[in-house]
Write an enzyme that holds these catalytic residues in place. Structure first.
Site, short mmCIF file in Angstrom:
data_model
loop_
_atom_site.label_atom_id
_atom_site.label_comp_id
_atom_site.label_asym_id
_atom_site.label_seq_id
_atom_site.Cartn_x
_atom_site.Cartn_y
_atom_site.Cartn_z
N TYR A 57 0.83 -1.22 0.00
CA TYR A 57 0.00 0.00 0.00
C TYR A 57 0.86 1.27 0.00
CZ TYR A 57 -3.61 -3.37 1.49
OH TYR A 57 -4.44 -4.45 1.60
N HIS A 118 1.19 -11.75 1.54
CA HIS A 118 0.07 -11.04 0.90
C HIS A 118 -0.65 -11.87 -0.17
CE1 HIS A 118 -1.32 -6.66 0.04
NE2 HIS A 118 -2.29 -7.50 -0.25
N1 LIG Z 1 -5.34 -9.00 1.14
C1 LIG Z 1 -5.71 -8.43 0.01
O1 LIG Z 1 -5.32 -8.85 -1.10
C2 LIG Z 1 -6.61 -7.24 0.05
C3 LIG Z 1 -7.27 -6.80 -1.12
C4 LIG Z 1 -8.13 -5.71 -1.02
C5 LIG Z 1 -8.32 -5.07 0.18
N2 LIG Z 1 -7.64 -5.50 1.32
C6 LIG Z 1 -7.84 -4.84 2.63
O2 LIG Z 1 -9.22 -4.85 2.94
C7 LIG Z 1 -9.67 -3.53 3.22
C8 LIG Z 1 -11.13 -3.37 2.87
O3 LIG Z 1 -11.36 -3.68 1.52
P1 LIG Z 1 -11.76 -2.58 0.44
O4 LIG Z 1 -11.18 -1.29 0.88
O5 LIG Z 1 -11.36 -3.08 -0.88
O6 LIG Z 1 -13.31 -2.61 0.41
P2 LIG Z 1 -14.53 -2.42 1.42
O7 LIG Z 1 -14.05 -2.08 2.77
O8 LIG Z 1 -15.37 -3.62 1.25
O9 LIG Z 1 -15.32 -1.24 0.76
C9 LIG Z 1 -14.89 0.05 0.76
C10 LIG Z 1 -16.01 0.88 0.14
O10 LIG Z 1 -17.21 0.75 0.90
C11 LIG Z 1 -17.72 2.02 1.25
N3 LIG Z 1 -18.28 1.93 2.60
C12 LIG Z 1 -17.62 1.64 3.76
N4 LIG Z 1 -18.46 1.64 4.80
C13 LIG Z 1 -19.69 1.96 4.31
C14 LIG Z 1 -20.98 2.11 4.90
N5 LIG Z 1 -21.17 1.94 6.20
N6 LIG Z 1 -22.02 2.43 4.09
C15 LIG Z 1 -21.84 2.60 2.78
N7 LIG Z 1 -20.65 2.46 2.15
C16 LIG Z 1 -19.59 2.13 2.92
C17 LIG Z 1 -16.55 2.98 1.19
O11 LIG Z 1 -16.96 4.24 0.78
P3 LIG Z 1 -16.76 5.55 1.74
O12 LIG Z 1 -15.28 5.78 1.82
O13 LIG Z 1 -17.49 6.60 1.04
O14 LIG Z 1 -17.37 5.19 3.07
C18 LIG Z 1 -15.66 2.33 0.12
O15 LIG Z 1 -16.03 2.80 -1.15
C19 LIG Z 1 -8.70 -2.65 2.42
O16 LIG Z 1 -8.68 -1.32 2.83
C20 LIG Z 1 -7.39 -3.39 2.66
O17 LIG Z 1 -6.84 -3.03 3.93
C21 LIG Z 1 -6.82 -6.57 1.25
#
Ligand SMILES: NC(=O)c1ccc[n+]([C@@H]2O[C@H](COP(=O)([O-])OP(=O)(O)OC[C@H]3O[C@@H](n4cnc5c(N)ncnc54)[C@H](OP(=O)(O)O)[C@@H]3O)[C@@H](O)[C@H]2O)c1
Length: 268
Positions: A57, A118
Protein backbone atom coordinates in the site's frame (compact mmCIF):
# COMPACT_ATOMS: atom_id res chain seq x y z
CA UNK A 1 -15.67 -4.49 20.56
CA UNK A 2 -15.77 -8.25 20.28
CA UNK A 3 -12.67 -10.34 19.78
CA UNK A 4 -11.99 -13.61 18.01
CA UNK A 5 -9.44 -15.98 19.46
CA UNK A 6 -6.90 -17.14 16.88
CA UNK A 7 -5.49 -20.69 16.88
CA UNK A 8 -2.53 -19.57 19.01
CA UNK A 9 -4.80 -17.91 21.61
CA UNK A 10 -4.04 -14.35 20.41
CA UNK A 11 -7.19 -12.20 20.47
CA UNK A 12 -8.01 -10.17 17.36
CA UNK A 13 -10.72 -7.47 17.22
CA UNK A 14 -13.51 -8.78 14.98
CA UNK A 15 -13.79 -5.38 13.26
CA UNK A 16 -10.82 -3.40 12.03
CA UNK A 17 -10.15 -0.78 9.42
CA UNK A 18 -8.56 -1.24 6.03
CA UNK A 19 -6.01 1.33 4.89
CA UNK A 20 -5.28 0.56 1.25
CA UNK A 21 -6.33 3.97 -0.09
CA UNK A 22 -5.62 6.02 3.04
CA UNK A 23 -3.32 9.00 2.64
CA UNK A 24 -3.49 8.85 -1.16
CA UNK A 25 -4.49 11.54 -3.64
CA UNK A 26 -8.09 11.04 -4.85
CA UNK A 27 -8.45 8.03 -2.51
CA UNK A 28 -6.90 6.13 -5.40
CA UNK A 29 -4.99 2.92 -4.60
CA UNK A 30 -2.27 3.96 -7.05
CA UNK A 31 -2.47 7.65 -6.14
CA UNK A 32 0.44 9.69 -4.88
CA UNK A 33 0.99 9.73 -1.14
CA UNK A 34 -0.03 12.78 0.86
CA UNK A 35 1.53 13.35 4.25
CA UNK A 36 -1.59 13.07 6.35
CA UNK A 37 -4.39 10.55 6.96
CA UNK A 38 -7.28 12.27 8.69
CA UNK A 39 -9.36 9.09 8.11
CA UNK A 40 -7.01 7.07 10.26
CA UNK A 41 -7.06 9.68 13.01
CA UNK A 42 -10.85 9.65 12.83
CA UNK A 43 -10.90 5.82 12.97
CA UNK A 44 -8.74 5.84 16.11
CA UNK A 45 -10.95 8.48 17.72
CA UNK A 46 -14.04 6.40 16.98
CA UNK A 47 -12.50 3.35 18.62
CA UNK A 48 -10.90 1.30 15.86
CA UNK A 49 -7.93 -0.59 17.26
CA UNK A 50 -7.24 -3.13 14.53
CA UNK A 51 -5.45 -1.63 11.55
CA UNK A 52 -4.92 -3.59 8.34
CA UNK A 53 -1.84 -2.37 6.51
CA UNK A 54 0.48 -3.79 3.83
CA UNK A 55 3.89 -3.01 2.40
CA UNK A 56 2.27 -2.87 -1.07
CA UNK A 57 0.00 0.00 0.00
CA UNK A 58 3.14 2.22 0.18
CA UNK A 59 1.66 4.13 3.14
CA UNK A 60 3.01 1.93 5.94
CA UNK A 61 5.37 4.59 7.33
CA UNK A 62 2.60 7.20 7.28
CA UNK A 63 0.11 4.85 8.96
CA UNK A 64 2.78 3.77 11.44
CA UNK A 65 3.70 7.36 12.27
CA UNK A 66 0.08 8.23 13.07
CA UNK A 67 -0.34 5.15 15.25
CA UNK A 68 2.87 5.85 17.11
CA UNK A 69 1.94 9.47 17.74
CA UNK A 70 -1.63 8.71 18.80
CA UNK A 71 -2.62 8.58 22.44
CA UNK A 72 -3.71 4.93 22.05
CA UNK A 73 -1.30 2.69 23.94
CA UNK A 74 0.56 0.19 21.77
CA UNK A 75 -0.90 -2.78 23.65
CA UNK A 76 -4.42 -1.71 22.69
CA UNK A 77 -3.58 -1.71 18.99
CA UNK A 78 -3.71 -4.75 16.73
CA UNK A 79 -1.40 -4.03 13.81
CA UNK A 80 -1.49 -6.26 10.74
CA UNK A 81 0.80 -5.85 7.79
CA UNK A 82 1.70 -7.99 4.79
CA UNK A 83 4.84 -9.00 2.95
CA UNK A 84 4.29 -8.91 -0.83
CA UNK A 85 4.82 -12.18 -2.70
CA UNK A 86 7.32 -10.45 -4.96
CA UNK A 87 10.94 -11.36 -5.72
CA UNK A 88 12.17 -8.23 -3.96
CA UNK A 89 10.73 -9.54 -0.68
CA UNK A 90 10.81 -13.33 -0.95
CA UNK A 91 13.79 -14.22 -3.15
CA UNK A 92 15.94 -14.91 -0.06
CA UNK A 93 15.59 -15.16 3.70
CA UNK A 94 17.67 -11.98 3.97
CA UNK A 95 15.20 -10.01 1.83
CA UNK A 96 12.25 -11.22 3.93
CA UNK A 97 14.05 -10.34 7.16
CA UNK A 98 14.84 -6.88 5.77
CA UNK A 99 11.17 -6.39 4.88
CA UNK A 100 9.97 -7.33 8.37
CA UNK A 101 12.64 -5.20 10.06
CA UNK A 102 11.58 -2.26 7.92
CA UNK A 103 7.90 -2.74 8.81
CA UNK A 104 8.81 -2.82 12.51
CA UNK A 105 10.66 0.44 11.94
CA UNK A 106 7.70 1.96 10.04
CA UNK A 107 5.37 1.16 12.93
CA UNK A 108 7.98 2.28 15.48
CA UNK A 109 7.35 -0.89 17.43
CA UNK A 110 9.20 -4.01 18.51
CA UNK A 111 6.35 -6.36 17.54
CA UNK A 112 3.57 -6.71 15.00
CA UNK A 113 0.32 -8.37 16.01
CA UNK A 114 -0.12 -10.18 12.71
CA UNK A 115 2.05 -10.58 9.62
CA UNK A 116 0.67 -12.10 6.43
CA UNK A 117 2.12 -13.31 3.15
CA UNK A 118 0.07 -11.04 0.90
CA UNK A 119 -0.52 -13.57 -1.89
CA UNK A 120 0.48 -17.13 -2.79
CA UNK A 121 4.18 -17.61 -3.52
CA UNK A 122 4.29 -20.05 -6.40
CA UNK A 123 7.94 -21.09 -5.97
CA UNK A 124 7.92 -23.74 -3.26
CA UNK A 125 11.45 -23.03 -2.04
CA UNK A 126 10.65 -19.33 -1.71
CA UNK A 127 7.43 -20.11 0.13
CA UNK A 128 9.30 -22.36 2.56
CA UNK A 129 12.05 -19.80 3.15
CA UNK A 130 9.56 -17.00 3.68
CA UNK A 131 7.48 -19.00 6.14
CA UNK A 132 10.61 -20.07 8.03
CA UNK A 133 11.53 -16.41 8.49
CA UNK A 134 7.97 -15.68 9.67
CA UNK A 135 8.37 -18.57 12.18
CA UNK A 136 11.75 -17.25 13.28
CA UNK A 137 10.28 -13.80 14.09
CA UNK A 138 7.25 -15.42 15.67
CA UNK A 139 9.42 -17.52 17.97
CA UNK A 140 11.39 -14.40 18.86
CA UNK A 141 8.15 -12.64 19.91
CA UNK A 142 8.44 -9.99 17.20
CA UNK A 143 5.30 -11.32 15.51
CA UNK A 144 2.38 -12.30 17.75
CA UNK A 145 0.63 -14.22 14.97
CA UNK A 146 1.46 -15.19 11.40
CA UNK A 147 -0.78 -15.98 8.48
CA UNK A 148 -1.48 -15.76 4.79
CA UNK A 149 -3.70 -13.92 2.36
CA UNK A 150 -5.40 -14.96 -0.86
CA UNK A 151 -4.37 -18.58 -0.31
CA UNK A 152 -6.60 -21.26 -1.84
CA UNK A 153 -6.81 -24.82 -0.53
CA UNK A 154 -3.89 -26.03 -2.65
CA UNK A 155 -1.67 -23.21 -1.34
CA UNK A 156 -2.61 -24.05 2.25
CA UNK A 157 -1.88 -27.74 1.63
CA UNK A 158 1.55 -26.85 0.28
CA UNK A 159 2.31 -24.69 3.32
CA UNK A 160 1.09 -27.40 5.69
CA UNK A 161 3.74 -29.77 4.32
CA UNK A 162 6.49 -27.93 6.19
CA UNK A 163 4.89 -25.33 8.49
CA UNK A 164 5.85 -25.78 12.14
CA UNK A 165 3.53 -22.91 13.04
CA UNK A 166 0.12 -23.15 11.38
CA UNK A 167 -1.20 -19.97 9.78
CA UNK A 168 -3.54 -18.23 12.21
CA UNK A 169 -5.40 -16.31 9.53
CA UNK A 170 -6.20 -16.36 5.82
CA UNK A 171 -7.27 -12.93 4.57
CA UNK A 172 -9.42 -13.45 1.48
CA UNK A 173 -12.17 -11.71 -0.39
CA UNK A 174 -15.50 -12.56 1.28
CA UNK A 175 -18.62 -10.68 0.36
CA UNK A 176 -21.94 -11.31 -1.31
CA UNK A 177 -20.51 -11.35 -4.81
CA UNK A 178 -17.56 -13.57 -3.80
CA UNK A 179 -18.88 -15.87 -1.10
CA UNK A 180 -15.92 -18.23 -1.03
CA UNK A 181 -18.08 -20.83 0.68
CA UNK A 182 -15.87 -23.88 0.02
CA UNK A 183 -12.72 -22.14 1.19
CA UNK A 184 -14.51 -20.91 4.32
CA UNK A 185 -15.40 -24.53 5.10
CA UNK A 186 -11.75 -25.54 4.66
CA UNK A 187 -10.58 -22.76 6.98
CA UNK A 188 -13.09 -23.80 9.61
CA UNK A 189 -11.87 -27.39 9.44
CA UNK A 190 -8.25 -26.29 9.74
CA UNK A 191 -8.82 -23.80 12.55
CA UNK A 192 -7.67 -20.83 10.46
CA UNK A 193 -9.58 -17.58 11.05
CA UNK A 194 -11.00 -15.99 7.89
CA UNK A 195 -10.51 -12.25 7.54
CA UNK A 196 -12.68 -10.66 4.86
CA UNK A 197 -11.19 -8.10 2.55
CA UNK A 198 -13.70 -6.15 0.45
CA UNK A 199 -16.39 -7.11 2.97
CA UNK A 200 -18.85 -4.45 1.76
CA UNK A 201 -19.16 -5.49 -1.89
CA UNK A 202 -22.72 -6.19 -3.02
CA UNK A 203 -24.96 -5.99 -6.06
CA UNK A 204 -27.97 -3.68 -6.22
CA UNK A 205 -30.63 -6.37 -5.72
CA UNK A 206 -28.74 -7.55 -2.61
CA UNK A 207 -28.63 -4.01 -1.18
CA UNK A 208 -32.41 -3.85 -1.27
CA UNK A 209 -32.77 -7.00 0.83
CA UNK A 210 -30.07 -5.91 3.29
CA UNK A 211 -31.68 -2.47 3.69
CA UNK A 212 -35.06 -4.09 4.27
CA UNK A 213 -33.64 -6.40 6.97
CA UNK A 214 -31.90 -3.42 8.60
CA UNK A 215 -35.14 -1.44 8.96
CA UNK A 216 -36.29 -3.70 11.80
CA UNK A 217 -33.19 -2.81 13.81
CA UNK A 218 -32.67 0.81 12.76
CA UNK A 219 -29.49 -0.25 10.92
CA UNK A 220 -28.27 0.25 7.36
CA UNK A 221 -27.84 -2.55 4.84
CA UNK A 222 -24.07 -2.15 5.20
CA UNK A 223 -24.31 -2.76 8.94
CA UNK A 224 -26.50 -5.82 8.35
CA UNK A 225 -23.92 -7.23 5.97
CA UNK A 226 -21.06 -6.68 8.43
CA UNK A 227 -23.13 -8.20 11.23
CA UNK A 228 -23.83 -11.24 9.04
CA UNK A 229 -20.10 -11.67 8.39
CA UNK A 230 -18.98 -11.38 12.01
CA UNK A 231 -21.92 -13.53 13.13
CA UNK A 232 -20.37 -16.48 11.31
CA UNK A 233 -16.89 -15.90 12.69
CA UNK A 234 -15.46 -13.81 9.85
CA UNK A 235 -13.25 -10.89 10.88
CA UNK A 236 -14.02 -7.76 8.82
CA UNK A 237 -11.75 -4.86 7.92
CA UNK A 238 -14.06 -2.41 6.12
CA UNK A 239 -12.40 0.74 4.89
CA UNK A 240 -14.13 4.09 4.74
CA UNK A 241 -13.04 7.65 4.05
CA UNK A 242 -16.27 8.90 5.60
CA UNK A 243 -16.49 9.38 9.37
CA UNK A 244 -20.20 8.51 9.52
CA UNK A 245 -19.63 5.26 7.70
CA UNK A 246 -16.63 4.52 9.91
CA UNK A 247 -18.81 4.98 12.99
CA UNK A 248 -21.60 2.85 11.50
CA UNK A 249 -19.19 0.02 10.75
CA UNK A 250 -18.28 -0.20 14.44
CA UNK A 251 -21.86 0.10 15.64
CA UNK A 252 -22.72 -3.58 15.25
CA UNK A 253 -22.97 -4.86 18.78
CA UNK A 254 -26.43 -3.78 19.92
CA UNK A 255 -28.56 -5.98 17.67
CA UNK A 256 -28.80 -9.60 16.57
CA UNK A 257 -29.92 -10.99 13.22
CA UNK A 258 -32.54 -13.72 13.39
CA UNK A 259 -32.02 -17.15 11.83
CA UNK A 260 -34.50 -16.09 9.14
CA UNK A 261 -32.45 -12.95 8.36
CA UNK A 262 -29.31 -15.04 8.06
CA UNK A 263 -31.03 -17.54 5.77
CA UNK A 264 -32.25 -14.71 3.54
CA UNK A 265 -28.71 -13.33 3.24
CA UNK A 266 -27.28 -16.82 2.66
CA UNK A 267 -29.59 -17.14 -0.31
CA UNK A 268 -28.73 -13.80 -1.90
N1 LIG B 1 -5.34 -9.00 1.14
C1 LIG B 1 -5.71 -8.43 0.01
O1 LIG B 1 -5.32 -8.85 -1.10
C2 LIG B 1 -6.61 -7.24 0.05
C3 LIG B 1 -7.27 -6.80 -1.12
C4 LIG B 1 -8.13 -5.71 -1.02
C5 LIG B 1 -8.32 -5.07 0.18
N2 LIG B 1 -7.64 -5.50 1.32
C6 LIG B 1 -7.84 -4.84 2.63
O2 LIG B 1 -9.22 -4.85 2.94
C7 LIG B 1 -9.67 -3.53 3.22
C8 LIG B 1 -11.13 -3.37 2.87
O3 LIG B 1 -11.36 -3.68 1.52
P1 LIG B 1 -11.76 -2.58 0.44
O4 LIG B 1 -11.18 -1.29 0.88
O5 LIG B 1 -11.36 -3.08 -0.88
O6 LIG B 1 -13.31 -2.61 0.41
P2 LIG B 1 -14.53 -2.42 1.42
O7 LIG B 1 -14.05 -2.08 2.77
O8 LIG B 1 -15.37 -3.62 1.25
O9 LIG B 1 -15.32 -1.24 0.76
C9 LIG B 1 -14.89 0.05 0.76
C10 LIG B 1 -16.01 0.88 0.14
O10 LIG B 1 -17.21 0.75 0.90
C11 LIG B 1 -17.72 2.02 1.25
N3 LIG B 1 -18.28 1.93 2.60
C12 LIG B 1 -17.62 1.64 3.76
N4 LIG B 1 -18.46 1.64 4.80
C13 LIG B 1 -19.69 1.96 4.31
C14 LIG B 1 -20.98 2.11 4.90
N5 LIG B 1 -21.17 1.94 6.20
N6 LIG B 1 -22.02 2.43 4.09
C15 LIG B 1 -21.84 2.60 2.78
N7 LIG B 1 -20.65 2.46 2.15
C16 LIG B 1 -19.59 2.13 2.92
C17 LIG B 1 -16.55 2.98 1.19
O11 LIG B 1 -16.96 4.24 0.78
P3 LIG B 1 -16.76 5.55 1.74
O12 LIG B 1 -15.28 5.78 1.82
O13 LIG B 1 -17.49 6.60 1.04
O14 LIG B 1 -17.37 5.19 3.07
C18 LIG B 1 -15.66 2.33 0.12
O15 LIG B 1 -16.03 2.80 -1.15
C19 LIG B 1 -8.70 -2.65 2.42
O16 LIG B 1 -8.68 -1.32 2.83
C20 LIG B 1 -7.39 -3.39 2.66
O17 LIG B 1 -6.84 -3.03 3.93
C21 LIG B 1 -6.82 -6.57 1.25
Amino acid sequence: MEYITLNNEVKMPIVGTGTNTYGKVNKDYNGELKNEIPELESALELGYRSIDAAISYRNEALVGGILAESSVPREELFITTKVPAREEYVSSKESTRAAIDNSLKNFKTDYLDLLLIHAPIEDKEQLKNTWEVFEEYYEAGKLKAIGVSNFKKNHLDELNEFAKVKPAVNQIQINLTEKNKELLDVLKEEGITPVAWGPMKTEEHQDKVLDEIGKAYGKSGAQVLLKYQIGRGVVVIPKSHNRENQAANLDLFDFELTAADVEKIDNL
